[in-house]
Design a protein around this motif. Structure first.
Motif, PDB file in Angstrom:
ATOM      1  N   VAL A  12      -4.651  25.987 -49.785  1.00  0.00           N
ATOM      2  CA  VAL A  12      -5.523  26.839 -50.438  1.00  0.00           C
ATOM      3  C   VAL A  12      -7.473  26.460 -50.501  1.00  0.00           C
ATOM      4  O   VAL A  12      -7.681  27.382 -50.447  1.00  0.00           O
ATOM      5  CB  VAL A  12      -5.214  26.712 -52.230  1.00  0.00           C
ATOM      6  N   ILE A  13      -7.402  24.825 -50.331  1.00  0.00           N
ATOM      7  CA  ILE A  13      -8.663  24.512 -49.978  1.00  0.00           C
ATOM      8  C   ILE A  13      -9.218  24.773 -48.593  1.00  0.00           C
ATOM      9  O   ILE A  13      -9.968  25.388 -48.245  1.00  0.00           O
ATOM     10  CB  ILE A  13      -8.798  22.726 -50.015  1.00  0.00           C
ATOM     11  N   ALA A  14      -8.078  24.952 -47.622  1.00  0.00           N
ATOM     12  CA  ALA A  14      -8.753  24.965 -46.034  1.00  0.00           C
ATOM     13  C   ALA A  14      -9.496  26.902 -46.232  1.00  0.00           C
ATOM     14  O   ALA A  14     -10.189  27.353 -45.660  1.00  0.00           O
ATOM     15  CB  ALA A  14      -7.234  24.816 -45.526  1.00  0.00           C
ATOM     16  N   ALA A  57      -7.188  19.628 -45.535  1.00  0.00           N
ATOM     17  CA  ALA A  57      -7.736  21.172 -45.111  1.00  0.00           C
ATOM     18  C   ALA A  57      -8.664  20.854 -43.711  1.00  0.00           C
ATOM     19  O   ALA A  57      -8.577  22.294 -42.868  1.00  0.00           O
ATOM     20  CB  ALA A  57      -8.889  21.392 -46.344  1.00  0.00           C
ATOM     21  N   LEU A  58      -9.472  19.881 -44.078  1.00  0.00           N
ATOM     22  CA  LEU A  58     -10.059  19.407 -42.488  1.00  0.00           C
ATOM     23  C   LEU A  58      -9.973  19.869 -41.331  1.00  0.00           C
ATOM     24  O   LEU A  58     -10.186  20.463 -40.803  1.00  0.00           O
ATOM     25  CB  LEU A  58     -11.256  18.294 -42.942  1.00  0.00           C
ATOM     26  N   LYS A  59      -8.617  18.861 -40.956  1.00  0.00           N
ATOM     27  CA  LYS A  59      -8.022  19.141 -40.308  1.00  0.00           C
ATOM     28  C   LYS A  59      -7.377  20.295 -39.320  1.00  0.00           C
ATOM     29  O   LYS A  59      -7.547  20.576 -38.404  1.00  0.00           O
ATOM     30  CB  LYS A  59      -6.779  17.683 -39.899  1.00  0.00           C
ATOM     31  N   ARG A  60      -7.045  21.287 -40.815  1.00  0.00           N
ATOM     32  CA  ARG A  60      -6.908  22.437 -39.690  1.00  0.00           C
ATOM     33  C   ARG A  60      -8.322  23.474 -39.752  1.00  0.00           C
ATOM     34  O   ARG A  60      -8.091  24.049 -38.808  1.00  0.00           O
ATOM     35  CB  ARG A  60      -6.169  23.395 -41.233  1.00  0.00           C
ATOM     36  N   LEU A  61      -9.211  22.917 -40.336  1.00  0.00           N
ATOM     37  CA  LEU A  61      -9.976  23.815 -39.849  1.00  0.00           C
ATOM     38  C   LEU A  61     -10.758  23.256 -38.921  1.00  0.00           C
ATOM     39  O   LEU A  61     -11.330  23.974 -38.001  1.00  0.00           O
ATOM     40  CB  LEU A  61     -11.107  23.980 -41.241  1.00  0.00           C
ATOM     41  N   ASP A  62     -10.124  22.240 -38.521  1.00  0.00           N
ATOM     42  CA  ASP A  62     -11.064  21.082 -37.484  1.00  0.00           C
ATOM     43  C   ASP A  62     -10.642  22.276 -36.262  1.00  0.00           C
ATOM     44  O   ASP A  62     -10.729  22.703 -35.012  1.00  0.00           O
ATOM     45  CB  ASP A  62     -11.122  19.858 -37.239  1.00  0.00           C
ATOM     46  N   VAL A 101     -14.515  23.495 -38.436  1.00  0.00           N
ATOM     47  CA  VAL A 101     -15.443  22.914 -38.229  1.00  0.00           C
ATOM     48  C   VAL A 101     -15.148  20.991 -37.325  1.00  0.00           C
ATOM     49  O   VAL A 101     -14.114  21.210 -36.550  1.00  0.00           O
ATOM     50  CB  VAL A 101     -14.459  22.100 -39.708  1.00  0.00           C
ATOM     51  N   LEU A 102     -16.127  20.330 -37.170  1.00  0.00           N
ATOM     52  CA  LEU A 102     -16.303  19.240 -36.364  1.00  0.00           C
ATOM     53  C   LEU A 102     -15.051  18.309 -37.222  1.00  0.00           C
ATOM     54  O   LEU A 102     -16.361  17.076 -38.332  1.00  0.00           O
ATOM     55  CB  LEU A 102     -16.949  18.607 -35.707  1.00  0.00           C
ATOM     56  N   PHE A 103     -14.135  17.236 -36.410  1.00  0.00           N
ATOM     57  CA  PHE A 103     -13.934  16.067 -38.065  1.00  0.00           C
ATOM     58  C   PHE A 103     -13.307  15.929 -36.911  1.00  0.00           C
ATOM     59  O   PHE A 103     -13.090  15.251 -36.196  1.00  0.00           O
ATOM     60  CB  PHE A 103     -12.438  16.166 -38.849  1.00  0.00           C
ATOM     61  N   THR A 104     -14.474  14.039 -37.483  1.00  0.00           N
ATOM     62  CA  THR A 104     -13.737  12.533 -36.842  1.00  0.00           C
ATOM     63  C   THR A 104     -13.194  11.698 -38.181  1.00  0.00           C
ATOM     64  O   THR A 104     -14.208  11.975 -39.305  1.00  0.00           O
ATOM     65  CB  THR A 104     -14.829  12.114 -35.959  1.00  0.00           C
TER      66      THR A 104
END
Length: 222
Positions: free
Chosen positions: A15-17, A54-59, A64-67
């Motif tokens: 849902v968040i992603a 969610a951020l990992k999925r968008l990465d 998204v750039l996620f580290t």
């Protein structure tokens, strides 16, 4: 036997992603903008864990750039990368269209026509949120008869990258009428089984969008 357990098909990270994806594609979250997990967790009233997932999925989708150590930012494509996205679309979509046209049926044509009607309604209603999705659905419907599963999966990824630029093109640059006419032309040429003319029209359609967008983005960044 244990009682049946209800399982939600949409988990919190899903849902968040989905919501963050729409906010990025709509331009609410601008390219290069930092994304604070703590702020999002408070905004969605959840712990940081589903936000992080969610951020990992968008990465993985390239939005998204996620580290782990530096957090996340909305992906900012260079002008060369934006041009490459649309050049790849030309390569992939023209090949799919060329393979699809000879195999298209009256059902395929009717499906395409129905989506065009929905697109017309979204233009008239100034419904920006649906433009990108409908554009992708229409192009996918044009190519469905090619039955190229792996190529279509590749196109799905390209469409995620180009969606926000498509919306920008239609909304900021007021390109709805040219897009409407070009989409109708693609379907008419496909119905006429004029493969070469249809593929040439598709190349012009994507190329025009690319060139106008590159000018717009360059001006905005300047």
């Amino acid at each position: 036997m244990a009682a049946r357990r209800a399982i939600s098909r949409n988990t919190l990270p899903d849902v968040i992603a989905a919501d963050l994806r729409e906010r990025i594609l709509s331009g609410e979250l601008a390219e290069g903008e930092p994304i604070r997990q703590e702020a999002l967790a408070e905004e969605y009233d959840v712990s940081r864990m589903p936000v992080r997932e969610a951020l990992k999925r968008l990465d993985a989708e390239g939005l998204v750039l996620f580290t782990n150590n530096r957090g996340a930012t909305v992906t900012k494509h260079s002008l060369r990368e934006i041009a490459e996205i649309f050049d790849l679309r030309i390569l992939v979509e023209v090949d799919l269209f060329r393979r699809s046209i000879p195999a298209m049926t009256t059902t395929d044509f009717a499906r395409c026509s129905q989506i065009l009607d929905e697109m017309d309604a979204s233009y008239d209603a100034d419904d920006v949120a649906t433009w990108g999705a409908l554009n992708h659905r229409y192009h996918s419907a044009l190519y469905a008869a090619a039955e190229r599963k792996l190529t279509n999966e590749m196109l799905q990824g390209l469409s995620l990258h180009s969606d926000r630029f498509i919306r920008m093109h239609l909304s900021v640059m007021k390109q709805r009428e040219p897009a409407r006419a070009e989409h109708r032309e693609l379907l008419a040429l496909a119905e006429a089984r004029d493969v070469n003319a249809a593929c040439a029209a598709l190349t012009r359609h994507i190329s025009r969008t690319k060139e106008e967008l590159l000018t717009l983005v360059a001006e905005n960044r300047a």
